[in-house]
Design an enzyme around this catalytic site. Structure first.
Site, PDB file in Angstrom:
ATOM      1  N   GLU A   1       4.194  -4.759   8.149  1.00 46.52           N
ATOM      2  CA  GLU A   1       3.228  -4.765   9.245  1.00 46.52           C
ATOM      3  C   GLU A   1       2.769  -6.207   9.450  1.00 46.52           C
ATOM      4  O   GLU A   1       2.229  -6.817   8.530  1.00 46.52           O
ATOM      5  CB  GLU A   1       2.074  -3.823   8.925  1.00 46.52           C
ATOM      6  CG  GLU A   1       2.564  -2.380   8.776  1.00 46.52           C
ATOM      7  CD  GLU A   1       1.536  -1.435   8.198  1.00 46.52           C
ATOM      8  OE1 GLU A   1       0.350  -1.827   8.086  1.00 46.52           O
ATOM      9  OE2 GLU A   1       1.908  -0.296   7.851  1.00 46.52           O
TER      10      GLU A   1
ATOM     11  N   HIS B   1       0.825  -1.208   0.000  1.00 43.21           N
ATOM     12  CA  HIS B   1       0.000   0.000   0.000  1.00 43.21           C
ATOM     13  C   HIS B   1       0.859   1.256   0.000  1.00 43.21           C
ATOM     14  O   HIS B   1       1.609   1.503   0.945  1.00 43.21           O
ATOM     15  CB  HIS B   1      -0.926   0.008   1.228  1.00 43.21           C
ATOM     16  CG  HIS B   1      -1.669   1.296   1.376  1.00 43.21           C
ATOM     17  ND1 HIS B   1      -1.545   2.106   2.488  1.00 43.21           N
ATOM     18  CD2 HIS B   1      -2.527   1.939   0.542  1.00 43.21           C
ATOM     19  CE1 HIS B   1      -2.309   3.180   2.337  1.00 43.21           C
ATOM     20  NE2 HIS B   1      -2.912   3.101   1.174  1.00 43.21           N
TER      21      HIS B   1
ATOM     22  N   VAL C   1       5.840   2.512   1.615  1.00 46.18           N
ATOM     23  CA  VAL C   1       4.972   1.431   1.150  1.00 46.18           C
ATOM     24  C   VAL C   1       4.733   0.501   2.332  1.00 46.18           C
ATOM     25  O   VAL C   1       5.682  -0.022   2.924  1.00 46.18           O
ATOM     26  CB  VAL C   1       5.583   0.633  -0.017  1.00 46.18           C
ATOM     27  CG1 VAL C   1       4.608  -0.456  -0.481  1.00 46.18           C
ATOM     28  CG2 VAL C   1       5.925   1.548  -1.186  1.00 46.18           C
ATOM     29  N   GLU C   2       3.470   0.306   2.688  1.00 40.92           N
ATOM     30  CA  GLU C   2       3.121  -0.618   3.763  1.00 40.92           C
ATOM     31  C   GLU C   2       3.033  -2.029   3.192  1.00 40.92           C
ATOM     32  O   GLU C   2       2.184  -2.306   2.341  1.00 40.92           O
ATOM     33  CB  GLU C   2       1.797  -0.215   4.393  1.00 40.92           C
ATOM     34  CG  GLU C   2       1.843   1.157   5.064  1.00 40.92           C
ATOM     35  CD  GLU C   2       0.511   1.557   5.656  1.00 40.92           C
ATOM     36  OE1 GLU C   2       0.364   1.468   6.899  1.00 40.92           O
ATOM     37  OE2 GLU C   2      -0.381   1.958   4.883  1.00 40.92           O
ATOM     38  N   VAL C   3       3.926  -2.883   3.623  1.00 42.66           N
ATOM     39  CA  VAL C   3       3.962  -4.284   3.169  1.00 42.66           C
ATOM     40  C   VAL C   3       3.215  -5.112   4.212  1.00 42.66           C
ATOM     41  O   VAL C   3       3.681  -5.253   5.346  1.00 42.66           O
ATOM     42  CB  VAL C   3       5.413  -4.773   3.007  1.00 42.66           C
ATOM     43  CG1 VAL C   3       5.448  -6.253   2.652  1.00 42.66           C
ATOM     44  CG2 VAL C   3       6.127  -3.944   1.929  1.00 42.66           C
TER      45      VAL C   3
END
Length: 316
Positions: free
Chosen positions: A182, A141, A152-154
């Site tokens: 996360e 995201h 970027v949220e992985v």
């Protein structure tokens, strides 16, 4: 990196997908873009023209950028040779379920399957997939626009494999992003939950007549925005405690902090209040076009990023 990424498929060419396209191409990847929109070629050309100066300002070689981008309205064609797929479709569970069923069938077995979903965790749309297929699906995201904003949220799903998590981190790092893993799925993930918590209080303060939308933005950009662009909430609080750090802060003002938490607002946002807020925001910013506002935003974000780069170089 543990593996090489040469070809990326971008599925969905809205604002996020177009930004990803420019970023991936600027890092030398062959990019195949798929979207049923009839103006796909025009949208991509305009995005590349708009984003090329941004990417050049970040030190990337944008020579022949457009030559590395190929368009198709067929998902199967887009993902056929992909090493990585970045999905940017509508935020609808059924849509993503159907699309990822197609992706796992049509993309090569080694392809990493990533979703830009901003709220729906991958476990929700991979339930019907086989374990081996679900193992290579996870959330990547970004924050808008991803060719500029580094985070970027992985977020792995319940059946995402550790290899896929590692590969996602490597991939996003290879295109100059800052990936954060996360380890627990939660609606909205971390960034949007923090943003929504702040937005809720902002709406409440405007609704209560404490401040106008424009002045609230001035509060943010002239205080917390500056602070949080250099340190996060926890490091900021640690420094706020002086030499005694976060422990000192909590021990001395922890009680008043808890009282303030209890008093945070819950905006009513009934129809009348919502309309009043919309008109107030439009009054503050409606005289400028969307293009003018985004150009200003991106120019200022580039300035912040350049300043942070300079500070990091001085520190090192």
């Amino acid at each position: 990196m543990t593996r090489t990424f040469r070809t990326a498929a971008v599925i969905g060419a809205g604002t996020i997908g177009l930004s990803w396209t420019a970023l991936f191409a600027a890092h030398g990847l062959t990019v195949r873009v798929s979207d049923p929109r009839p103006d796909l070629a025009q949208a991509v050309n305009e995005a590349l023209a708009q984003y090329t100066p941004h990417l050049a300002a970040r030190g990337l070689d944008v020579t022949g950028l457009a030559d590395r981008v190929h368009l198709t309205d067929d998902v199967t064609e887009a993902v056929r040779d992909a090493d990585v797929v970045q999905e940017n479709g509508p935020e609808r569970l059924e849509f993503k379920q159907d699309l990822f069923a197609t992706l796992v069938r049509e993309a090569p077995g080694h392809a990493l399957l990533l979703s830009s979903s901003s709220a729906i965790p991958s476990t929700a749309f991979t339930r019907e997939l086989a374990d081996a297929d679900a193992a290579r699906v996870l959330i990547g995201h970004p924050f808008n626009p991803p060719h500029l904003v580094p985070l970027v949220e992985v977020v792995p799903g319940e059946r995402t494999g550790e290899d896929a998590v590692r590969d996602a981190v490597d991939f996003y790092a290879s295109v100059g992003r800052t990936p954060v893993v996360e380890r627990k799925e939660i609606p909205g993930f971390v960034g949007n939950r923090l943003q929504n918590a702040l937005s809720r209080e902002a709406v409440y303060l405007v609704e209560q007549g404490v401040v106008t939308p424009e002045d609230l933005d001035k509060v943010m950009t002239n205080s917390l925005g500056i602070r949080w662009s250099t340190v996060g909430p926890f490091l900021g609080s640690h420094l706020g405690g002086g030499p005694g750090g976060y422990r000192h802060l909590v021990e001395h003002i922890g009680a008043s902090m808890k009282q303030m938490w209890a008093g945070l607002g819950n905006p009513s946002q009934n129809e009348e209040e919502q309309e009043r807020l919309i008109k107030a925001v439009e009054s503050a910013y409606g005289s400028s076009t969307y293009s003018e506002l985004t150009e200003t935003r991106d120019r200022k974000q580039l300035a912040v990023l350049s300043a942070l780069d300079s500070a990091d170089k001085e520190e090192n």
